[in-house]
Design a protein around this motif. Structure first.
Motif, mmCIF file in Angstrom:
data_model
loop_
_atom_site.group_PDB
_atom_site.id
_atom_site.type_symbol
_atom_site.label_atom_id
_atom_site.label_comp_id
_atom_site.label_asym_id
_atom_site.label_seq_id
_atom_site.Cartn_x
_atom_site.Cartn_y
_atom_site.Cartn_z
ATOM 1 N N GLU A 55 40.709 52.397 34.565
ATOM 2 C CA GLU A 55 40.336 51.055 34.118
ATOM 3 C C GLU A 55 41.605 50.266 33.849
ATOM 4 O OE1 GLU A 55 37.433 48.811 30.858
ATOM 5 O OE2 GLU A 55 37.755 50.977 30.756
ATOM 6 N N ILE A 56 41.803 49.188 34.629
ATOM 7 C CA ILE A 56 43.043 48.421 34.588
ATOM 8 C C ILE A 56 42.746 47.020 34.081
ATOM 9 C CG2 ILE A 56 45.008 47.611 35.938
ATOM 10 C CD1 ILE A 56 44.327 49.700 38.017
ATOM 11 N N PRO A 57 43.495 46.509 33.095
ATOM 12 C CA PRO A 57 43.324 45.109 32.680
ATOM 13 C C PRO A 57 43.811 44.166 33.770
ATOM 14 C CG PRO A 57 45.191 46.096 31.556
ATOM 15 C CD PRO A 57 44.517 47.207 32.296
ATOM 16 N N THR A 58 43.059 43.093 34.012
ATOM 17 C CA THR A 58 43.404 42.151 35.084
ATOM 18 C C THR A 58 43.725 40.753 34.579
ATOM 19 O OG1 THR A 58 41.044 41.686 35.411
ATOM 20 C CG2 THR A 58 42.053 43.400 36.799
ATOM 21 N N THR A 84 39.709 40.638 27.265
ATOM 22 C CA THR A 84 40.484 41.097 28.416
ATOM 23 C C THR A 84 39.539 41.616 29.488
ATOM 24 O OG1 THR A 84 42.352 41.700 27.015
ATOM 25 C CG2 THR A 84 42.253 42.696 29.196
ATOM 26 N N ARG A 131 31.092 43.996 29.256
ATOM 27 C CA ARG A 131 32.151 44.702 28.547
ATOM 28 C C ARG A 131 31.470 45.647 27.570
ATOM 29 N NH1 ARG A 131 36.942 42.085 24.748
ATOM 30 N NH2 ARG A 131 37.746 44.056 23.948
ATOM 31 N N TRP A 142 45.669 39.025 40.517
ATOM 32 C CA TRP A 142 46.409 39.642 39.414
ATOM 33 C C TRP A 142 47.850 39.165 39.383
ATOM 34 C CZ3 TRP A 142 50.209 43.631 38.867
ATOM 35 C CH2 TRP A 142 50.282 44.160 37.579
ATOM 36 N N THR A 158 38.753 43.716 32.822
ATOM 37 C CA THR A 158 39.285 44.931 33.431
ATOM 38 C C THR A 158 38.571 45.207 34.745
ATOM 39 O OG1 THR A 158 37.709 46.347 32.248
ATOM 40 C CG2 THR A 158 39.836 45.922 31.179
ATOM 41 N N THR A 159 39.183 46.037 35.538
ATOM 42 C CA THR A 159 38.555 46.509 36.763
ATOM 43 C C THR A 159 38.711 48.021 36.828
ATOM 44 O OG1 THR A 159 38.518 46.307 39.188
ATOM 45 C CG2 THR A 159 40.663 46.224 38.130
ATOM 46 N N THR A 160 37.715 48.687 37.381
ATOM 47 C CA THR A 160 37.722 50.144 37.484
ATOM 48 C C THR A 160 37.952 50.537 38.939
ATOM 49 O OG1 THR A 160 36.217 50.354 35.606
ATOM 50 C CG2 THR A 160 36.431 52.258 37.050
ATOM 51 N N VAL A 206 46.496 51.456 30.625
ATOM 52 C CA VAL A 206 45.278 51.729 31.386
ATOM 53 C C VAL A 206 44.647 52.999 30.836
ATOM 54 C CG1 VAL A 206 46.069 50.572 33.470
ATOM 55 C CG2 VAL A 206 46.632 52.964 33.136
#
Length: 384
Positions: free
Chosen positions: A289-292, A46, A336, A221, A48-50, A237
């Motif tokens: 930190e969000i999964p994209t 997965t 990662r 997204w 993610t973006t911060t 998140v």
């Protein structure tokens, strides 16, 4: 005159050749170099973006008076939790007690007038039944009774208003949460709906975290959502605090502002986090930190195993079935944790060298040892 012996150069050459043969024989007898490897298998990762963000209260209420008067008492502790309905301040109720008493008297007077009007209407009905009173007399009595009933209703309404204003001399909490500092004290004059609040109540369990994301990233997204990508991974998140520690509660994306800021080109996103220990406070700076998106059939390669060649291409050293070192060019997507996500250049079962890289080269024969799962990362090992 002395002359150099003719056989001297031949002797020197013979000695040198003997040394080369001895060194070569020593090299041939040396065992293969020991290296540490990690066997890779494809897996799902997965991305993610911060994003930076600020903590905000999930609900906030400003305490303001609804009637005017002098504050006589503060009934709460600053910074303490309060419950909806708790008394916070008291205003001098003397004038409101007098107004309520006047309203009570008006109700009593209207009730007495209504009682008299009802009796007069009853007598008029009885007299008309005996053909003693005229119809006009009866109509006047009925109208007087209806007017007295209306006057009583008006008086009762005025008494209700007086009672409400009397009750509002005790200022109560309209929200459960944490109350801040008091902006007034006993003896201060306050007015109804004044601009300055007396205090502010904030609900900080749960809390919101507002972050901004570029419109371009949001488009990617949203497309992944349409393709069913988001449904394949956990949408929760995580939160990193200002001191670098990870918050022990996970959150979820609850809303997105349906508008792009014309000046910055970003969209406001809102996350919700449980905050049972009241660790997060409104205004605190955090990182979310969000999964994209999700990638299939990729490899997680330890970062210490990847290097760059003269062209800037990412390369790794692998060990084949004959324990011979090979160099492979790979495509790194992103990082990662302690690994790189690689989507091209490797196959299932590749053994990547993570320790001992300085002692080997492509084509060399080595003795590989699999890195144990509970071993320390190879980049923490001393440099050869």
């Amino acid at each position: 005159m002395l002359t150099r012996p003719v056989y001297a150069p031949l002797l020197i050459a013979a000695l040198a050749w003997a040394g080369i043969l001895t060194q070569s024989a020593a090299q041939e007898g040396r065992p293969p170099t020991a290296v540490t490897v990690v066997t890779l298998q494809p897996q799902q990762a997965t991305l993610t973006t911060t994003l930076p963000g600020r903590v905000a209260a999930s609900a906030m209420a400003e305490v303001r008076p609804q009637v005017a008067g002098i504050i006589t008492e503060r009934l709460f502790t600053e910074g303490a939790p309060v419950t909806e309905g708790d008394a916070l301040y008291r205003i001098d109720p003397a004038s409101y007690d007098a107004a309520l008493a006047q309203a009570d008297a008006a109700v009593a007077q209207a009730q007495a007038q209504l009682d008299a009007a009802r009796k007069a209407a009853a007598r008029a009905d009885e007299l008309q039944s005996r053909n003693v009173a005229s119809t006009a007399t009866k109509d006047d009595a009925d109208a007087a009774r209806a007017g007295a009933e209306a006057n009583l209703q008006a008086a009762e309404a005025q008494r209700t208003v007086a009672q409400i204003e009397r009750d509002r001399t005790t200022i109560k909490a309209r929200l459960s949460g944490e109350i801040g500092l008091s902006e007034t004290s006993a003896g201060a004059l306050v007015t109804a709906s004044q601009a300055t609040p007396l205090a502010v109540i904030r609900n900080i369990d749960p809390v919101y975290v507002n972050v901004t994301q570029s419109a371009a990233d949001l488009l990617v997204w949203r497309r992944d959502q349409g393709a069913g990508q988001v449904d394949r991974f956990d949408p929760t998140v995580t939160l990193t605090l200002a001191d670098g520690s990870i918050f022990d509660q996970t959150g979820s994306l609850t809303a997105a502002e349906p508008n792009v800021d014309e000046q910055t080109g970003v969209v406001l996103l809102r996350m919700e986090f449980a905050n049972p220990d009241k660790l997060l406070l409104p205004g605190m700076y955090v990182q979310v930190e969000i999964p994209t998106s999700t990638l299939d059939d990729v490899f997680l390669v330890p970062q210490q195993a990847v290097s760059r060649d003269q062209r800037g291409q990412a390369t790794v050293m692998t060990v084949d079935a004959d324990n011979v070192v090979q160099s492979k060019i790979v495509n790194v997507v992103t990082d990662r944790g302690p690994s790189w996500i690689v989507d091209d250049g490797l196959v299932a079962g590749d053994r990547v060298i993570v320790a001992g890289l300085q002692k080997v080269a492509p084509g060399a024969t080595v003795t590989p040892t699999e890195q144990s799962s509970d071993a320390e990362p190879a980049d923490a090992a001393p440099t050869e």
